[in-house]
Design a protein around this motif. Sequence first.
Motif, PDB file in Angstrom:
ATOM      1  N   SER A 213       0.817  -1.223   0.000  1.00 47.68           N
ATOM      2  CA  SER A 213       0.000   0.000   0.000  1.00 47.68           C
ATOM      3  C   SER A 213       0.843   1.261   0.000  1.00 47.68           C
ATOM      4  O   SER A 213       0.348   2.336  -0.333  1.00 47.68           O
ATOM      5  N   GLU A 214       2.126   1.153   0.371  1.00 42.38           N
ATOM      6  CA  GLU A 214       2.965   2.338   0.481  1.00 42.38           C
ATOM      7  C   GLU A 214       3.757   2.631  -0.792  1.00 42.38           C
ATOM      8  O   GLU A 214       4.142   3.787  -1.021  1.00 42.38           O
ATOM      9  N   ILE A 215       4.031   1.614  -1.614  1.00 35.25           N
ATOM     10  CA  ILE A 215       4.948   1.850  -2.744  1.00 35.25           C
ATOM     11  C   ILE A 215       4.340   1.566  -4.109  1.00 35.25           C
ATOM     12  O   ILE A 215       4.895   1.990  -5.124  1.00 35.25           O
ATOM     13  N   ALA A 216       3.208   0.845  -4.176  1.00 32.16           N
ATOM     14  CA  ALA A 216       2.653   0.503  -5.489  1.00 32.16           C
ATOM     15  C   ALA A 216       2.039   1.737  -6.147  1.00 32.16           C
ATOM     16  O   ALA A 216       1.344   2.529  -5.506  1.00 32.16           O
ATOM     17  N   SER A 217       2.283   1.881  -7.442  1.00 30.92           N
ATOM     18  CA  SER A 217       1.657   2.959  -8.205  1.00 30.92           C
ATOM     19  C   SER A 217       0.202   2.602  -8.470  1.00 30.92           C
ATOM     20  O   SER A 217      -0.242   1.476  -8.204  1.00 30.92           O
ATOM     21  N   GLY A 218      -0.546   3.561  -9.020  1.00 31.71           N
ATOM     22  CA  GLY A 218      -1.951   3.290  -9.314  1.00 31.71           C
ATOM     23  C   GLY A 218      -2.124   2.131 -10.272  1.00 31.71           C
ATOM     24  O   GLY A 218      -2.965   1.250 -10.066  1.00 31.71           O
ATOM     25  N   GLY A 219      -1.324   2.130 -11.348  1.00 30.80           N
ATOM     26  CA  GLY A 219      -1.430   1.037 -12.311  1.00 30.80           C
ATOM     27  C   GLY A 219      -1.023  -0.289 -11.718  1.00 30.80           C
ATOM     28  O   GLY A 219      -1.642  -1.324 -11.983  1.00 30.80           O
ATOM     29  N   GLU A 220       0.034  -0.283 -10.910  1.00 28.98           N
ATOM     30  CA  GLU A 220       0.473  -1.522 -10.261  1.00 28.98           C
ATOM     31  C   GLU A 220      -0.583  -2.033  -9.297  1.00 28.98           C
ATOM     32  O   GLU A 220      -0.843  -3.235  -9.233  1.00 28.98           O
ATOM     33  N   MET A 221      -1.207  -1.113  -8.567  1.00 29.68           N
ATOM     34  CA  MET A 221      -2.248  -1.531  -7.628  1.00 29.68           C
ATOM     35  C   MET A 221      -3.447  -2.107  -8.375  1.00 29.68           C
ATOM     36  O   MET A 221      -4.034  -3.096  -7.940  1.00 29.68           O
ATOM     37  N   SER A 222      -3.813  -1.515  -9.495  1.00 30.24           N
ATOM     38  CA  SER A 222      -4.928  -2.025 -10.286  1.00 30.24           C
ATOM     39  C   SER A 222      -4.664  -3.465 -10.715  1.00 30.24           C
ATOM     40  O   SER A 222      -5.512  -4.354 -10.568  1.00 30.24           O
ATOM     41  N   ARG A 223      -3.481  -3.681 -11.256  1.00 27.54           N
ATOM     42  CA  ARG A 223      -3.147  -5.028 -11.731  1.00 27.54           C
ATOM     43  C   ARG A 223      -3.040  -6.016 -10.565  1.00 27.54           C
ATOM     44  O   ARG A 223      -3.449  -7.172 -10.682  1.00 27.54           O
ATOM     45  N   PHE A 224      -2.518  -5.546  -9.446  1.00 30.21           N
ATOM     46  CA  PHE A 224      -2.404  -6.427  -8.282  1.00 30.21           C
ATOM     47  C   PHE A 224      -3.791  -6.873  -7.810  1.00 30.21           C
ATOM     48  O   PHE A 224      -4.020  -8.053  -7.533  1.00 30.21           O
ATOM     49  N   LEU A 225      -4.716  -5.913  -7.690  1.00 26.53           N
ATOM     50  CA  LEU A 225      -6.064  -6.257  -7.227  1.00 26.53           C
ATOM     51  C   LEU A 225      -6.748  -7.220  -8.192  1.00 26.53           C
ATOM     52  O   LEU A 225      -7.434  -8.153  -7.774  1.00 26.53           O
ATOM     53  N   LEU A 226      -6.550  -7.010  -9.477  1.00 24.19           N
ATOM     54  CA  LEU A 226      -7.150  -7.898 -10.467  1.00 24.19           C
ATOM     55  C   LEU A 226      -6.563  -9.307 -10.351  1.00 24.19           C
ATOM     56  O   LEU A 226      -7.283 -10.306 -10.376  1.00 24.19           O
ATOM     57  N   ALA A 227      -5.248  -9.397 -10.189  1.00 27.98           N
ATOM     58  CA  ALA A 227      -4.603 -10.698 -10.029  1.00 27.98           C
ATOM     59  C   ALA A 227      -5.065 -11.369  -8.749  1.00 27.98           C
ATOM     60  O   ALA A 227      -5.268 -12.593  -8.699  1.00 27.98           O
ATOM     61  N   LEU A 228      -5.250 -10.560  -7.693  1.00 30.73           N
ATOM     62  CA  LEU A 228      -5.717 -11.105  -6.421  1.00 30.73           C
ATOM     63  C   LEU A 228      -7.104 -11.712  -6.570  1.00 30.73           C
ATOM     64  O   LEU A 228      -7.384 -12.810  -6.067  1.00 30.73           O
ATOM     65  N   LYS A 229      -7.991 -11.023  -7.285  1.00 32.25           N
ATOM     66  CA  LYS A 229      -9.338 -11.562  -7.514  1.00 32.25           C
ATOM     67  C   LYS A 229      -9.277 -12.839  -8.339  1.00 32.25           C
ATOM     68  O   LYS A 229     -10.064 -13.769  -8.137  1.00 32.25           O
ATOM     69  N   ALA A 230      -8.346 -12.892  -9.270  1.00 32.31           N
ATOM     70  CA  ALA A 230      -8.195 -14.101 -10.081  1.00 32.31           C
ATOM     71  C   ALA A 230      -7.777 -15.277  -9.207  1.00 32.31           C
ATOM     72  O   ALA A 230      -8.235 -16.410  -9.401  1.00 32.31           O
ATOM     73  N   CYS A 231      -6.935 -15.018  -8.225  1.00 32.76           N
ATOM     74  CA  CYS A 231      -6.520 -16.078  -7.297  1.00 32.76           C
ATOM     75  C   CYS A 231      -7.699 -16.575  -6.465  1.00 32.76           C
ATOM     76  O   CYS A 231      -7.770 -17.748  -6.091  1.00 32.76           O
ATOM     77  N   PHE A 232      -8.632 -15.662  -6.173  1.00 39.63           N
ATOM     78  CA  PHE A 232      -9.767 -16.017  -5.333  1.00 39.63           C
ATOM     79  C   PHE A 232     -10.972 -16.516  -6.125  1.00 39.63           C
ATOM     80  O   PHE A 232     -12.009 -16.818  -5.547  1.00 39.63           O
ATOM     81  N   SER A 233     -10.871 -16.578  -7.418  1.00 33.65           N
ATOM     82  CA  SER A 233     -12.050 -16.823  -8.262  1.00 33.65           C
ATOM     83  C   SER A 233     -12.766 -18.121  -7.912  1.00 33.65           C
ATOM     84  O   SER A 233     -13.998 -18.207  -7.992  1.00 33.65           O
ATOM     85  N   GLN A 234     -12.033 -19.139  -7.504  1.00 32.46           N
ATOM     86  CA  GLN A 234     -12.672 -20.409  -7.169  1.00 32.46           C
ATOM     87  C   GLN A 234     -13.162 -20.428  -5.719  1.00 32.46           C
ATOM     88  O   GLN A 234     -14.196 -21.038  -5.409  1.00 32.46           O
ATOM     89  N   ALA A 235     -12.424 -19.763  -4.838  1.00 26.27           N
ATOM     90  CA  ALA A 235     -12.802 -19.785  -3.424  1.00 26.27           C
ATOM     91  C   ALA A 235     -13.917 -18.803  -3.108  1.00 26.27           C
ATOM     92  O   ALA A 235     -14.676 -18.996  -2.159  1.00 26.27           O
ATOM     93  N   ASP A 236     -14.035 -17.730  -3.891  1.00 32.12           N
ATOM     94  CA  ASP A 236     -15.000 -16.666  -3.620  1.00 32.12           C
ATOM     95  C   ASP A 236     -16.369 -17.056  -4.158  1.00 32.12           C
ATOM     96  O   ASP A 236     -16.548 -17.279  -5.354  1.00 32.12           O
ATOM     97  N   ALA A 237     -17.352 -17.133  -3.243  1.00 37.11           N
ATOM     98  CA  ALA A 237     -18.702 -17.520  -3.649  1.00 37.11           C
ATOM     99  C   ALA A 237     -19.543 -16.337  -4.118  1.00 37.11           C
ATOM    100  O   ALA A 237     -20.690 -16.516  -4.520  1.00 37.11           O
ATOM    101  N   THR A 238     -18.981 -15.134  -4.076  1.00 33.89           N
ATOM    102  CA  THR A 238     -19.739 -13.958  -4.508  1.00 33.89           C
ATOM    103  C   THR A 238     -20.086 -14.077  -5.987  1.00 33.89           C
ATOM    104  O   THR A 238     -19.215 -14.340  -6.818  1.00 33.89           O
ATOM    105  N   GLY A 239     -21.358 -13.855  -6.324  1.00 34.99           N
ATOM    106  CA  GLY A 239     -21.807 -14.063  -7.696  1.00 34.99           C
ATOM    107  C   GLY A 239     -21.389 -12.981  -8.660  1.00 34.99           C
ATOM    108  O   GLY A 239     -21.118 -13.240  -9.830  1.00 34.99           O
TER     109      GLY A 239
END
Length: 584
Positions: free
Chosen positions: A434-460
Amino acid sequence: MLSLLRIENFALIDKLELEFGSGLNVLTGETGAGKSIILDAIDAALGGKVSSRAIRTGSSRAMVEATFTSNSALAAWLTEQEIDLIDDNSVIASREITLSSGKARSRSRVNGVLVNQQLMAGLRDRLVEITAQGQTVLVGQSAQIRDWLDLYGGESMLQQRHFVANIYNAYQQAHQLLEKRRTSERERLQQLDLLTYQVKELGDASLSEADELEQLQQEQQRLNHVVELQQMSYKIYQALYQSDGETPTAVDLLGDSEATLTDMAEYDAQLQVLLDLVRDAQATVTEVARQINTYGESLEADPLRLEEVEERIRELKQICRKYGPTLSEAIAYYQRIQAELAELNDSEQSIESLELQERECWEKLTQACNKLTQLRRTAAVELEAELLKELKPLAMEKVQFQVEIVPTSPTSAGADKITFMFSPNPGEPLQPLSEIASGGEMSRFLLALKACFSQADATGTLVFDEIDVGVSGRVAQAIAEKLHQLSQSHQVLCVTHQPLVAAMADRHFRVDKQVVNQVKGKKEHNGYSEERTVVRVITLDNLTKRREELAQLAGGKSAQEAIAFAESLLMQAANHRRSGSGHD
């Protein structure tokens, strides 16, 4: 899955109805066109914060209604909340916002049932998850990171965390009971001393009968007036039966009356009744005279007994003043404090036993937290590997990522402080993401994080608000493919300015602002028109419309080159969807 969204008088939207589909749903439009307003409406329908500015100018009421397709787990949860499904398959979350004295007031309903904010928050967690660049704040929160890691860890992790929460609650109860016991020890000892003294005092008083004081006071009166009672008894005896003078007694007079009535009854038998009454009266008076004479002769002065009675009266009056005010109330109080004293002496747990109980709970909590930490460390290693794999296609091949787990004081969620550590450049040390990532890096990180959770996350439904801001070219293409990947297991709603992302959409909407003329007042009373800005949404349901919108996003105008580029994007997206694979 979000199937239908209805909006009335919300911000710049006068009236809008949108039908969403499965897969990837994309909203495009110029900056400030109102795309985020639509996401705000979804948020409001699910209990998000609203203010008076949410109500369209000139209106006093706004309404948002979101219809979702249900599933078995959601249906079971709604049943627990005593809310029925609509058509056995739909969930309608609605929010009515009204303006009152300049303040916004709202009411939320689920399938027509009024619900509170807590229930709506529970429903929101089961329906929608919104991801935006603003989530940088969440990425810096250890509690949120911990929740993400536990979700990634799966059912065994969540069960262990639930187990920790239960043990933590047991420890808290044991700790609070011990602290309360320690805090109240002085008061307990003081109360114990007081009740011990009172029980002894009341016990020594030998209280038995509630009317003892009245009886003693009567005895005191008799002992204080023995001489007067003797004299009056003798006087009554003389008057009734035996007189020292010539004055006839009552018995004598009744005897004379009896003799006279006897003679009269010889002439008139009706007088026999009166004769019998006189004889009875004579017998009664004689008996009274005998008993009063016996009573008078039995009386004698007893100074010792009088002293005993007066002392006992003083004692009982003192007891009544302290514990009464009546003797019966003092006796009842004595019985009650005997039970309280027994409870203080026998029923209260000792501090030692409470300390032992707290210590045992602490040991169990420590063991459970240690096991949870082990599970988290295992999940962290797996998440690190998978996240780096997801980041590579997003032009972040050289980044370093680590889930840092540091011991902390046990809580209901375990004894770990968890931080996402990140280094975007080789040779640079790991630092908090949260202290060093740029906006673009944070965007891609969050997207990758959601991809990691895609099977575990039951949210529709997953919502991404301009997650691709600050990227272009190959990275934008990678983001588009990652969103498409997520849309295979979730419904995805995405606000974007990227033609590469928009081209991948299964359903594409264009959002515009328009200025319209609205009639103020009634026409028959010379009403006048007023210009108002409204948000309009068009579903781009044919190839031509989509091509023109992509060209506009790519080139700013529908030039031939931009149209050709848009066609290539659509063809590339179609090929990607057919192949079902991304680009490395």
